[in-house]
Write a protein that holds these residues in place. Structure first.
Motif, PDB file in Angstrom:
ATOM      1  N   GLN A 170     -22.762  79.220  -5.506  1.00  0.00           N
ATOM      2  CA  GLN A 170     -23.608  78.785  -4.396  1.00  0.00           C
ATOM      3  C   GLN A 170     -24.812  79.715  -4.403  1.00  0.00           C
ATOM      4  OE1 GLN A 170     -21.493  78.204  -0.682  1.00  0.00           O
ATOM      5  NE2 GLN A 170     -19.622  77.676  -1.774  1.00  0.00           N
ATOM      6  N   ASN A 171     -25.932  79.225  -4.950  1.00  0.00           N
ATOM      7  CA  ASN A 171     -27.052  80.120  -5.185  1.00  0.00           C
ATOM      8  C   ASN A 171     -28.375  79.624  -4.594  1.00  0.00           C
ATOM      9  OD1 ASN A 171     -27.559  78.086  -7.008  1.00  0.00           O
ATOM     10  ND2 ASN A 171     -27.475  79.386  -8.817  1.00  0.00           N
ATOM     11  N   VAL A 172     -28.301  78.864  -3.516  1.00  0.00           N
ATOM     12  CA  VAL A 172     -29.427  78.506  -2.654  1.00  0.00           C
ATOM     13  C   VAL A 172     -30.385  77.467  -3.243  1.00  0.00           C
ATOM     14  CG1 VAL A 172     -31.296  79.345  -1.148  1.00  0.00           C
ATOM     15  CG2 VAL A 172     -29.284  80.770  -1.543  1.00  0.00           C
ATOM     16  N   VAL A 173     -30.842  77.655  -4.478  1.00  0.00           N
ATOM     17  CA  VAL A 173     -31.858  76.751  -5.024  1.00  0.00           C
ATOM     18  C   VAL A 173     -31.563  76.359  -6.471  1.00  0.00           C
ATOM     19  CG1 VAL A 173     -33.774  77.516  -3.557  1.00  0.00           C
ATOM     20  CG2 VAL A 173     -33.353  78.675  -5.726  1.00  0.00           C
ATOM     21  N   HIS A 174     -32.123  75.216  -6.822  1.00  0.00           N
ATOM     22  CA  HIS A 174     -32.208  74.773  -8.211  1.00  0.00           C
ATOM     23  C   HIS A 174     -33.678  74.516  -8.479  1.00  0.00           C
ATOM     24  CE1 HIS A 174     -31.969  72.309 -11.840  1.00  0.00           C
ATOM     25  NE2 HIS A 174     -32.838  71.507 -11.234  1.00  0.00           N
ATOM     26  N   SER A 175     -34.108  74.788  -9.709  1.00  0.00           N
ATOM     27  CA  SER A 175     -35.435  74.338 -10.118  1.00  0.00           C
ATOM     28  C   SER A 175     -35.378  73.936 -11.578  1.00  0.00           C
ATOM     29  CB  SER A 175     -36.497  75.409  -9.884  1.00  0.00           C
ATOM     30  OG  SER A 175     -36.291  76.522 -10.720  1.00  0.00           O
ATOM     31  N   SER A 176     -36.193  72.967 -11.932  1.00  0.00           N
ATOM     32  CA  SER A 176     -36.259  72.502 -13.317  1.00  0.00           C
ATOM     33  C   SER A 176     -36.668  73.653 -14.216  1.00  0.00           C
ATOM     34  CB  SER A 176     -37.273  71.366 -13.425  1.00  0.00           C
ATOM     35  OG  SER A 176     -36.906  70.297 -12.581  1.00  0.00           O
ATOM     36  N   ASP A 177     -36.095  73.688 -15.419  1.00  0.00           N
ATOM     37  CA  ASP A 177     -36.361  74.819 -16.319  1.00  0.00           C
ATOM     38  C   ASP A 177     -37.363  74.532 -17.429  1.00  0.00           C
ATOM     39  OD1 ASP A 177     -34.857  73.156 -17.945  1.00  0.00           O
ATOM     40  OD2 ASP A 177     -33.217  74.594 -18.244  1.00  0.00           O
ATOM     41  N   SER A 178     -37.882  73.298 -17.471  1.00  0.00           N
ATOM     42  CA  SER A 178     -38.848  72.944 -18.521  1.00  0.00           C
ATOM     43  C   SER A 178     -39.579  71.677 -18.105  1.00  0.00           C
ATOM     44  CB  SER A 178     -38.123  72.702 -19.844  1.00  0.00           C
ATOM     45  OG  SER A 178     -37.318  71.535 -19.737  1.00  0.00           O
ATOM     46  N   PRO A 179     -40.708  71.398 -18.718  1.00  0.00           N
ATOM     47  CA  PRO A 179     -41.389  70.134 -18.419  1.00  0.00           C
ATOM     48  C   PRO A 179     -40.505  68.916 -18.700  1.00  0.00           C
ATOM     49  CG  PRO A 179     -42.879  71.619 -19.556  1.00  0.00           C
ATOM     50  CD  PRO A 179     -41.512  72.256 -19.595  1.00  0.00           C
ATOM     51  N   GLU A 180     -39.658  69.010 -19.727  1.00  0.00           N
ATOM     52  CA  GLU A 180     -38.740  67.915 -20.041  1.00  0.00           C
ATOM     53  C   GLU A 180     -37.720  67.722 -18.923  1.00  0.00           C
ATOM     54  OE1 GLU A 180     -40.830  69.448 -23.373  1.00  0.00           O
ATOM     55  OE2 GLU A 180     -39.366  70.567 -22.172  1.00  0.00           O
ATOM     56  N   SER A 181     -37.227  68.812 -18.368  1.00  0.00           N
ATOM     57  CA  SER A 181     -36.290  68.717 -17.237  1.00  0.00           C
ATOM     58  C   SER A 181     -36.970  68.133 -16.012  1.00  0.00           C
ATOM     59  CB  SER A 181     -35.703  70.089 -16.900  1.00  0.00           C
ATOM     60  OG  SER A 181     -34.878  70.542 -17.938  1.00  0.00           O
ATOM     61  N   VAL A 182     -38.199  68.528 -15.762  1.00  0.00           N
ATOM     62  CA  VAL A 182     -38.953  67.961 -14.635  1.00  0.00           C
ATOM     63  C   VAL A 182     -39.039  66.444 -14.800  1.00  0.00           C
ATOM     64  CG1 VAL A 182     -41.188  67.863 -13.453  1.00  0.00           C
ATOM     65  CG2 VAL A 182     -40.310  70.058 -14.248  1.00  0.00           C
ATOM     66  N   ALA A 183     -39.389  65.991 -16.004  1.00  0.00           N
ATOM     67  CA  ALA A 183     -39.536  64.555 -16.264  1.00  0.00           C
ATOM     68  C   ALA A 183     -38.210  63.822 -16.098  1.00  0.00           C
ATOM     69  CB  ALA A 183     -40.097  64.332 -17.666  1.00  0.00           C
ATOM     70  N   ARG A 184     -37.108  64.457 -16.462  1.00  0.00           N
ATOM     71  CA  ARG A 184     -35.787  63.826 -16.350  1.00  0.00           C
ATOM     72  C   ARG A 184     -35.256  63.864 -14.917  1.00  0.00           C
ATOM     73  NH1 ARG A 184     -30.618  64.832 -16.143  1.00  0.00           N
ATOM     74  NH2 ARG A 184     -30.758  67.090 -16.200  1.00  0.00           N
ATOM     75  N   GLU A 185     -35.447  64.991 -14.225  1.00  0.00           N
ATOM     76  CA  GLU A 185     -34.843  65.185 -12.902  1.00  0.00           C
ATOM     77  C   GLU A 185     -35.626  64.544 -11.762  1.00  0.00           C
ATOM     78  OE1 GLU A 185     -32.818  69.492 -14.075  1.00  0.00           O
ATOM     79  OE2 GLU A 185     -34.511  69.449 -12.693  1.00  0.00           O
ATOM     80  N   THR A 186     -36.935  64.507 -11.863  1.00  0.00           N
ATOM     81  CA  THR A 186     -37.751  63.992 -10.758  1.00  0.00           C
ATOM     82  C   THR A 186     -37.353  62.577 -10.339  1.00  0.00           C
ATOM     83  OG1 THR A 186     -39.583  65.473 -11.256  1.00  0.00           O
ATOM     84  CG2 THR A 186     -40.110  63.499  -9.987  1.00  0.00           C
ATOM     85  N   PRO A 187     -37.175  61.632 -11.267  1.00  0.00           N
ATOM     86  CA  PRO A 187     -36.817  60.275 -10.826  1.00  0.00           C
ATOM     87  C   PRO A 187     -35.449  60.186 -10.148  1.00  0.00           C
ATOM     88  CG  PRO A 187     -37.595  60.246 -13.101  1.00  0.00           C
ATOM     89  CD  PRO A 187     -37.444  61.679 -12.697  1.00  0.00           C
ATOM     90  N   ILE A 188     -34.576  61.141 -10.411  1.00  0.00           N
ATOM     91  CA  ILE A 188     -33.254  61.134  -9.761  1.00  0.00           C
ATOM     92  C   ILE A 188     -33.434  61.355  -8.263  1.00  0.00           C
ATOM     93  CG2 ILE A 188     -31.043  62.356  -9.561  1.00  0.00           C
ATOM     94  CD1 ILE A 188     -31.469  63.138 -12.589  1.00  0.00           C
ATOM     95  N   TRP A 189     -34.301  62.274  -7.891  1.00  0.00           N
ATOM     96  CA  TRP A 189     -34.464  62.669  -6.492  1.00  0.00           C
ATOM     97  C   TRP A 189     -35.664  61.997  -5.820  1.00  0.00           C
ATOM     98  CZ3 TRP A 189     -30.087  64.576  -5.117  1.00  0.00           C
ATOM     99  CH2 TRP A 189     -29.302  65.204  -6.077  1.00  0.00           C
TER     100      TRP A 189
END
Length: 141
Positions: A117-136
């Motif tokens: 339980q570590n408070v935050v998540h953030s994308s670790d690369s531009p590829e992760s941003v592109a993959r994760e953004t549409p999920i949320w």
């Protein structure tokens, strides 16, 4: 230096313990821009897509249980090198290894058993941003 976007999630522990404002304040103090922000009750389907690489691991059910234990706050933030800078601001994934002064170093700690339980998540690369953004933020796709 590159202008970029990142996805940030304030996880259920961060929401329950009142750290949403602190995360936002730290972003704004660095003069990053918050482009989108919403409260979400994560679904198992969203989490399976987000944590796709972990779904088959024996500890994944604990992650899903934790991440559905309460609301989370999803945001898109932007600025120069924000992906790497926010990772430094967040601190080490394991709270006991996170430096004091980071989000995790100031607000998280290790708990016996269960997922981190570590408070935050953030994308670790531009590829992760592109993959994760549409999920949320499917509305931004």
């Amino acid at each position: 230096m590159t202008e970029e976007r990142t996805l940030i999630l304030v996880k259920p522990d961060g929401v329950a313990n009142g750290h949403i404002g602190e995360v936002i304040t730290r972003l704004e103090n660095r003069r990053f821009k918050i482009e989108a922000l919403k409260v979400v009750n994560a679904t198992p389907e969203q989490l399976r897509e987000h944590y796709k690489a972990l779904v088959g691991k024996p500890y994944y059910p604990g992650i899903e249980k934790f991440m559905t234990s309460g609301p989370l706050v999803a945001m898109i933030a932007s600025g120069t090198d924000i992906i790497s800078v926010f990772h430094k601001m967040a601190g080490a994934t394991e709270p006991s290894k996170a430096d004091i002064g980071t989000i995790r170093g100031d607000f998280a700690r290790n708990w016996e058993g269960g997922p981190i339980q570590n408070v935050v998540h953030s994308s670790d690369s531009p590829e992760s941003v592109a993959r994760e953004t549409p999920i949320w933020f499917p509305e931004l796709s």
